[in-house]
Design a protein around this motif. Structure first.
Motif, mmCIF file in Angstrom:
data_model
loop_
_atom_site.group_PDB
_atom_site.id
_atom_site.type_symbol
_atom_site.label_atom_id
_atom_site.label_comp_id
_atom_site.label_asym_id
_atom_site.label_seq_id
_atom_site.Cartn_x
_atom_site.Cartn_y
_atom_site.Cartn_z
ATOM 1 N N LEU A 1 49.417 37.487 42.786
ATOM 2 C CA LEU A 1 47.997 37.652 42.910
ATOM 3 C C LEU A 1 46.895 36.718 43.855
ATOM 4 C CD1 LEU A 1 46.741 38.884 39.307
ATOM 5 C CD2 LEU A 1 46.858 40.438 40.853
ATOM 6 N N ILE B 1 42.906 43.497 38.625
ATOM 7 C CA ILE B 1 43.622 44.854 38.997
ATOM 8 C C ILE B 1 43.119 45.886 38.888
ATOM 9 C CG2 ILE B 1 46.259 43.290 38.114
ATOM 10 C CD1 ILE B 1 46.492 45.191 36.230
ATOM 11 N N CYS C 1 47.847 48.367 40.988
ATOM 12 C CA CYS C 1 47.590 47.598 42.274
ATOM 13 C C CYS C 1 46.954 46.046 42.593
ATOM 14 C CB CYS C 1 46.948 48.854 43.253
ATOM 15 S SG CYS C 1 47.422 50.151 43.095
ATOM 16 N N THR C 2 47.438 45.426 43.158
ATOM 17 C CA THR C 2 46.440 43.898 43.684
ATOM 18 C C THR C 2 44.750 45.023 43.890
ATOM 19 O OG1 THR C 2 47.380 43.753 45.716
ATOM 20 C CG2 THR C 2 48.373 42.551 43.358
ATOM 21 N N LEU D 1 52.017 47.282 42.087
ATOM 22 C CA LEU D 1 52.298 46.866 40.981
ATOM 23 C C LEU D 1 53.223 47.471 39.769
ATOM 24 C CD1 LEU D 1 49.449 44.595 39.803
ATOM 25 C CD2 LEU D 1 51.173 43.689 41.191
#
Length: 190
Positions: A151, A158, A175-176, A182
């Motif tokens: 991150l 997130i 997801c980032t 992720l």
């Protein structure tokens, strides 16, 4: 007349080229799937996908933790033992395998060192889906920690992309902010 060495070389080169072409096509398909899941999908099913930004709850990690590594996403996720135990206790009445998984985890508590959650899947393969549900639920609550490289230092959020179907939720992708996957549970969000 073509020599046998040239013919073999040509055949080997053609096979290598075909293997590379297949690898490129598969990589592009996987990237497109992840992009569709984490990015803002466009198309007929775009209305079904819901995006939610999740604030991470105190993402600093101290002491031993449970961790999950997904080789498909290259993410290393950490969870506090107390968060996992609490979540499993909440599932005791709903999930038939929750008591057995909880008993196996309590044997290892308090953790002396960080422990891979895959350990419990090796004890009983049926725990795999329950572990995935618990991971997804904790991530939805922001109760997950990451290695620093996953991150942006400034980002403490997130994104969860979920898709509902007639019987309930079909999938959740975490997801980032840069749309890197992720963790995922369920079918692809397209």
């Amino acid at each position: 007349m073509i020599s046998s060495k040239l013919a073999r070389f040509t055949k080997d080169a053609a096979a290598a080229f075909a293997a590379i072409a297949i690898a490129i096509v598969l990589a592009l398909a996987l990237t497109a799937t992840a992009s569709a899941a984490c990015g803002k999908p466009a198309g007929p099913s775009a209305g079904q996908a819901q995006r939610a930004v999740i604030a991470l709850q105190n993402p600093d990690r101290t002491g031993p933790a449970y961790y999950w590594h997904d080789s498909a996403t290259y993410a290393l996720l950490y969870f506090r033992p107390e968060d996992l135990v609490s979540r499993l206790e909440g599932l005791l009445a709903k999930e038939s395998l929750a008591p057995a998984l909880l008993d196996n985890m309590k044997v290892d508590l308090p953790l002396k060192e960080s422990t891979d959650l895959f350990r419990y899947t090796l004890i009983d393969q049926r725990f795999d889906s329950l572990v995935n549900v618990v991971i997804a639920d904790l991530m939805k609550e922001g109760r997950v920690m990451f290695d620093q490289w996953m991150l942006d230092e400034r980002s403490r959020t997130i994104v969860m992309v979920s898709r509902a179907e007639a019987g309930g939720e079909a999938s959740r992708w975490f997801c980032t902010s840069k749309d890197d996957v992720l963790f995922k549970i369920g079918a692809a969000v397209d």
